[in-house]
Structures are given as C-alpha cells and as structure tokens.
Write a protein that holds these residues in place. Structure first.
Motif, short mmCIF file in Angstrom:
data_model
loop_
_atom_site.label_atom_id
_atom_site.label_comp_id
_atom_site.label_asym_id
_atom_site.label_seq_id
_atom_site.Cartn_x
_atom_site.Cartn_y
_atom_site.Cartn_z
N LEU A 1 -5.96 -3.94 3.22
CA LEU A 1 -4.33 -4.18 3.11
C LEU A 1 -3.77 -5.60 2.76
O LEU A 1 -2.75 -5.82 2.04
CB LEU A 1 -3.62 -3.67 4.52
N ASP A 2 -4.44 -6.49 3.67
CA ASP A 2 -4.31 -7.88 3.53
C ASP A 2 -4.37 -8.34 1.90
O ASP A 2 -3.52 -8.96 1.31
CB ASP A 2 -5.00 -8.78 4.32
N TYR A 3 -5.71 -7.78 1.40
CA TYR A 3 -5.98 -8.34 -0.16
C TYR A 3 -4.66 -7.73 -0.67
O TYR A 3 -4.42 -8.38 -1.87
CB TYR A 3 -7.21 -7.72 -0.28
N PHE A 4 -4.43 -6.33 -0.71
CA PHE A 4 -3.33 -5.78 -1.86
C PHE A 4 -2.02 -6.88 -1.42
O PHE A 4 -1.53 -6.78 -2.56
CB PHE A 4 -3.09 -4.30 -1.33
N ALA A 5 -1.66 -6.99 -0.53
CA ALA A 5 -0.42 -7.73 0.00
C ALA A 5 -0.47 -8.91 -0.56
O ALA A 5 0.42 -9.43 -1.32
CB ALA A 5 -0.17 -7.81 1.43
N ALA A 6 -1.66 -9.65 -0.76
CA ALA A 6 -1.81 -11.11 -1.32
C ALA A 6 -1.80 -11.04 -2.94
O ALA A 6 -0.84 -11.56 -3.48
CB ALA A 6 -3.08 -11.72 -1.13
N LYS A 7 -2.08 -9.91 -3.34
CA LYS A 7 -2.12 -9.77 -4.98
C LYS A 7 -0.49 -9.32 -5.29
O LYS A 7 -0.04 -9.90 -6.21
CB LYS A 7 -2.87 -8.54 -5.17
N ALA A 8 0.03 -8.59 -4.45
CA ALA A 8 1.59 -8.08 -4.72
C ALA A 8 2.67 -9.46 -4.45
O ALA A 8 3.37 -9.66 -5.13
CB ALA A 8 2.03 -7.05 -3.79
N MET A 9 1.98 -10.14 -3.42
CA MET A 9 2.82 -11.64 -3.27
C MET A 9 2.91 -12.39 -4.58
O MET A 9 3.74 -13.00 -4.88
CB MET A 9 2.42 -12.19 -1.98
N GLN A 10 1.77 -12.66 -5.08
CA GLN A 10 1.40 -13.37 -6.20
C GLN A 10 2.34 -12.94 -7.23
O GLN A 10 2.93 -13.57 -8.14
CB GLN A 10 -0.11 -13.21 -6.61
N SER A 11 2.44 -11.70 -7.40
CA SER A 11 3.35 -11.00 -8.59
C SER A 11 4.84 -11.40 -8.10
O SER A 11 5.57 -11.56 -9.21
CB SER A 11 3.24 -9.65 -8.65
N ILE A 12 5.20 -11.09 -6.92
CA ILE A 12 6.50 -11.47 -6.66
C ILE A 12 6.95 -12.91 -6.75
O ILE A 12 8.14 -13.14 -7.59
CB ILE A 12 6.65 -11.18 -5.07
N VAL A 13 6.01 -13.78 -6.16
CA VAL A 13 6.60 -15.12 -6.62
C VAL A 13 6.25 -15.65 -7.83
O VAL A 13 6.77 -16.74 -8.17
CB VAL A 13 5.52 -16.12 -5.17
N GLY A 14 5.32 -15.07 -8.69
CA GLY A 14 5.42 -15.64 -9.90
C GLY A 14 6.46 -14.98 -10.87
O GLY A 14 6.35 -15.38 -12.06
#
Length: 95
Positions: free
Chosen positions: A38-51
């Motif tokens: 879950l943390d790993y997926f959230a980190a990947k999603a966050m990268q997309s959001i802030v990018g």
C-alpha cells in the motif's frame, strides 16, 4: 503486519538465525517490516500527482476550500489511489 489491509510487505526479507540449542542448525525467518505494498503504491501515485502542474493546482484549490494543507490533500489522494490499486490487484489474483 496484516496483509489484508496493506497487501503485506513490499520487500520482505529473510534473515538466518542460529538456533540457541543447536549451533550448527540455522533457521530462516521472514521479516515483514518496512514499506508495505500500500505504501509503495501510494508513493508511486504521489509521484504522478506532484509531477503534474495542473493536478497540483487542483490539490491547492481543494486544500484552500477545505482549510487543510496541500500536502495532506496530496497524501490523501495518493493513498486513495493506492487502496484502489490494491483492491484491483486482489481481484485479479482471485480470478
């Protein structure tokens, strides 16, 4: 760690320990500490959001409307996306 809520450890590691009673015998234990799926997926999603400049403007507007920090909005949406991804992963594994 409960696999049902977090998906389990993203990078489980095995460690070998000597047996106290039998020094020549070693046993392995898997340790599920650290980053969860879950943390790993959230980190990947966050990268997309802030990018994305457009997405960050939307996050800023949501934060202002709800009187919360932009960072908390980003984290919320990242974990929501991660939870959705984990649910989809479970469906595919069950099929």
């Amino acid at each position: 760690m409960k696999k049902d809520k977090t998906g389990g450890s993203m990078f489980p590691n095995k460690k070998t320990f000597p047996d106290a009673d039998y020094p020549d015998f070693k046993h392995e234990e898997t340790q599920d500490d650290g980053l969860t799926i879950l943390d790993y997926f959230a980190a990947k999603a966050m990268q997309s959001i802030v990018g994305s400049d457009q997405t960050m403007l939307e996050m800023k507007d949501i934060a202002a409307t709800n009187s919360v920090s932009k960072e908390s909005v980003v984290a919320h949406f990242a974990y929501e996306q991660a939870a959705t991804m984990l649910a989809e992963k479970r469906k595919r594994e069950a099929a």
